[in-house]
Design a protein around this motif. Structure first.
Motif, PDB file in Angstrom:
ATOM      1  N   SER A  66       0.870  -1.188   0.000  1.00 45.40           N
ATOM      2  CA  SER A  66       0.000   0.000   0.000  1.00 45.40           C
ATOM      3  C   SER A  66       0.903   1.234   0.000  1.00 45.40           C
ATOM      4  O   SER A  66       0.682   2.200   0.695  1.00 45.40           O
ATOM      5  N   GLU A  67       1.971   1.124  -0.834  1.00 46.21           N
ATOM      6  CA  GLU A  67       3.053   2.106  -0.797  1.00 46.21           C
ATOM      7  C   GLU A  67       2.709   3.453  -1.423  1.00 46.21           C
ATOM      8  O   GLU A  67       3.385   4.434  -1.137  1.00 46.21           O
ATOM      9  N   SER A  68       1.670   3.500  -2.274  1.00 45.59           N
ATOM     10  CA  SER A  68       1.422   4.734  -3.025  1.00 45.59           C
ATOM     11  C   SER A  68      -0.077   4.976  -3.209  1.00 45.59           C
ATOM     12  O   SER A  68      -0.892   4.068  -3.001  1.00 45.59           O
ATOM     13  N   ASP A  69      -0.421   6.194  -3.633  1.00 44.61           N
ATOM     14  CA  ASP A  69      -1.833   6.489  -3.934  1.00 44.61           C
ATOM     15  C   ASP A  69      -2.323   5.615  -5.080  1.00 44.61           C
ATOM     16  O   ASP A  69      -3.485   5.204  -5.114  1.00 44.61           O
ATOM     17  N   TRP A  70      -1.456   5.351  -6.044  1.00 45.40           N
ATOM     18  CA  TRP A  70      -1.804   4.470  -7.164  1.00 45.40           C
ATOM     19  C   TRP A  70      -2.233   3.110  -6.627  1.00 45.40           C
ATOM     20  O   TRP A  70      -3.262   2.565  -7.001  1.00 45.40           O
ATOM     21  N   ARG A  71      -1.416   2.568  -5.724  1.00 43.49           N
ATOM     22  CA  ARG A  71      -1.679   1.226  -5.200  1.00 43.49           C
ATOM     23  C   ARG A  71      -3.007   1.179  -4.442  1.00 43.49           C
ATOM     24  O   ARG A  71      -3.772   0.247  -4.559  1.00 43.49           O
ATOM     25  N   LYS A  72      -3.257   2.243  -3.643  1.00 47.43           N
ATOM     26  CA  LYS A  72      -4.501   2.269  -2.865  1.00 47.43           C
ATOM     27  C   LYS A  72      -5.705   2.308  -3.806  1.00 47.43           C
ATOM     28  O   LYS A  72      -6.711   1.644  -3.565  1.00 47.43           O
ATOM     29  N   ASP A 144      -0.971  -6.020 -12.754  1.00 46.01           N
ATOM     30  CA  ASP A 144      -0.065  -4.861 -12.734  1.00 46.01           C
ATOM     31  C   ASP A 144       1.375  -5.176 -13.151  1.00 46.01           C
ATOM     32  O   ASP A 144       1.823  -4.753 -14.195  1.00 46.01           O
ATOM     33  N   ARG A 145       2.124  -5.938 -12.346  1.00 45.70           N
ATOM     34  CA  ARG A 145       3.537  -6.171 -12.660  1.00 45.70           C
ATOM     35  C   ARG A 145       3.781  -7.573 -13.200  1.00 45.70           C
ATOM     36  O   ARG A 145       2.976  -8.468 -12.982  1.00 45.70           O
ATOM     37  N   SER A 146       4.929  -7.739 -13.800  1.00 40.06           N
ATOM     38  CA  SER A 146       5.234  -8.989 -14.492  1.00 40.06           C
ATOM     39  C   SER A 146       6.224  -9.865 -13.709  1.00 40.06           C
ATOM     40  O   SER A 146       6.720  -9.468 -12.665  1.00 40.06           O
ATOM     41  N   ASP A 254       4.437   9.315  -8.732  1.00 40.63           N
ATOM     42  CA  ASP A 254       4.058  10.628  -8.179  1.00 40.63           C
ATOM     43  C   ASP A 254       4.449  10.768  -6.717  1.00 40.63           C
ATOM     44  O   ASP A 254       4.842  11.847  -6.279  1.00 40.63           O
ATOM     45  N   ASP A 255       4.288   9.684  -5.959  1.00 42.75           N
ATOM     46  CA  ASP A 255       4.564   9.776  -4.513  1.00 42.75           C
ATOM     47  C   ASP A 255       6.021  10.189  -4.277  1.00 42.75           C
ATOM     48  O   ASP A 255       6.294  11.044  -3.437  1.00 42.75           O
ATOM     49  N   MET A 256       6.943   9.582  -5.014  1.00 42.73           N
ATOM     50  CA  MET A 256       8.356   9.952  -4.849  1.00 42.73           C
ATOM     51  C   MET A 256       8.575  11.397  -5.290  1.00 42.73           C
ATOM     52  O   MET A 256       9.358  12.121  -4.669  1.00 42.73           O
TER      53      MET A 256
HETATM   54  O1  GYE Z   1       3.367   3.401 -10.636  1.00 43.56           O
HETATM   55  C1  GYE Z   1       3.499   3.087  -8.289  1.00 43.56           C
HETATM   56  C2  GYE Z   1       3.228   1.914  -7.461  1.00 43.56           C
HETATM   57  O2  GYE Z   1       3.273  -1.055 -10.243  1.00 43.56           O
HETATM   58  C3  GYE Z   1       2.394   0.510 -11.753  1.00 43.56           C
HETATM   59  O3  GYE Z   1       3.579   0.812  -8.275  1.00 43.56           O
HETATM   60  C4  GYE Z   1       2.670   0.174 -10.353  1.00 43.56           C
HETATM   61  C5  GYE Z   1       3.505   1.209  -9.615  1.00 43.56           C
HETATM   62  C6  GYE Z   1       2.950   2.616  -9.588  1.00 43.56           C
HETATM   63  O4  GYE Z   1       3.747   1.929  -6.229  1.00 43.56           O
HETATM   64  O5  GYE Z   1       2.899   4.248  -7.812  1.00 43.56           O
END
Ligand code: GYE
Length: 347
Positions: A66-72, A144-146, A254-256
């Motif tokens: 739950s590291e970022s707004d995107w993730r939430k 999302d990721r590979s 964006d968070d960074m």
């Molecule tokens: O860009 C970032 C998140 O995997 C696309 O993970 C995602 C990335 C996203 O923490 O904000």
């Protein structure tokens, strides 16, 4: 009177027998009617129309954190879609730990879920655990990721973004932004989580484009785990080392970038003016900074694919063939248009 009571008991018995038969004849089956449109559009509120719905579809979802707004936003989208489609979601947050993802997946296997969905924190190290899921007969969908694996049959499909293209978009914006500016243009890069697909690909795509101008150089590049806190700390370090030599910041999310803006302001420079700032995602908070002129451009990365993921779950269980990758449509936004868009951002 007595006759009526007998009749009532007889009816109850009959209903009971019918229920037993019903259960026996449908147990474990998911008779679903698909609601996907020919163009691939999935209505967000698509009901789970199981004809004999004795047991809903159960999906185990290992979210990476739950590291970022995107993730939430991504978590919200997936949870809402599951609820709307009548799918039971077992949700586990791995807090950016691959070990915790393995534990979650083993738990899903033990609980005999119908499908396992995984958002893999990094790319390497997945072959063995995916093999375990395969041996248990549970299909895996990547979100999302590979992953880097030798046997592609270990997952059904991957739903996510073209991260390389996102990096290229950031690179193209930069080339255009500095087209009349003589070099050198010195760039610092805040990478995301080391070894994660978006970080690897956003880096590659960006480099492939900026190499068209030799006087554009990346003077420093370091991972900051996609968080505000690390964005601020790592940027602080870069400022201490390179100070006013830094012309451009490319942040992989964006968070960074938000954390870095704090560091830049504390250092006494103006974000967006003294240092051109580009980032990726398109969160509301980043748009607000763009409106203030503190971020110059944001490449969109779309987290709202919950309903596509759930539709993929249903179609997998129906035995349909899905494309190996489902890619989200995405755009790029600059400070010129930010004020028009800011209110309509969903995350
Ligand atoms: O860009 C970032 C998140 O995997 C696309 O993970 C995602 C990335 C996203 O923490 O904000």
């Amino acid at each position: 009177m007595r006759y009526n009571r007998m009749k009532g008991i007889g009816m109850l018995l009959l209903i009971g027998m019918l229920l037993v038969w019903f259960r026996a004849s449908t147990d474990g089956k998911h008779t679903v009617q698909t609601t996907i449109a020919a163009n691939g559009h999935v209505p967000d509120s698509a009901p789970q129309t199981s004809k004999f719905k004795m047991r809903p579809i159960v999906v185990g979802f290992s979210q990476l954190g739950s590291e970022s707004d995107w993730r939430k936003a991504n978590t919200r989208s997936i949870q809402e879609a599951a609820a709307n489609m009548g799918i039971t979601l077992l949700f586990k947050n791995a807090e950016q730990s691959q070990e915790k993802q393995f534990e979650a997946i083993r738990e899903f296997i033990a609980r005999k879920v119908d499908v396992i969905a995984i958002s893999p924190v990094i790319e390497s190290g997945w072959e063995a655990i995916l093999q375990e899921a395969k041996e248990a007969g549970i299909p895996v969908i990547l979100s999302d990721r590979s992953v880097q694996i030798r046997d592609p049959s270990l997952y059904v499909t991957l739903i996510g973004s073209d991260f390389n293209e996102e990096g290229r978009k950031a690179g193209k914006y930069l080339l255009d932004k500095v087209r009349d500016r003589p070099g050198p243009v010195r760039i610092v890069e805040l990478q995301g989580t080391a070894g994660s697909t978006p970080s690897i690909e956003r880096g590659k795509g960006f480099r492939a484009i900026i190499q068209k101008r030799r006087d554009l150089t990346i003077i420093s590049s370091a991972p900051a785990d996609f968080t505000v806190e690390q964005g601020q700390t790592v940027m602080q370090r870069m400022l201490e080392k390179y100070g006013p030599d830094i012309d451009v910041l490319y942040a992989h999310n964006d968070d960074m970038a938000l954390g870095a803006i704090t560091a830049i302001e504390q250092y006494g420079l103006q974000p967006g003016k003294d240092i051109v700032i580009l980032s990726v995602d398109g969160t509301k908070r980043a748009f607000q900074r763009m409106v203030q002129g503190k971020i110059n451009a944001v490449v969109e990365c779309n987290p709202m694919f919950g309903s596509i993921l759930m539709q993929a779950v249903k179609e997998t269980l129906e035995g349909r063939t899905l494309p190996k990758k489902l890619v989200m449509p995405e755009s790029i936004f600059t400070d010129a248009l930010a004020d028009k868009e800011v209110d309509s951002r969903q995350y």
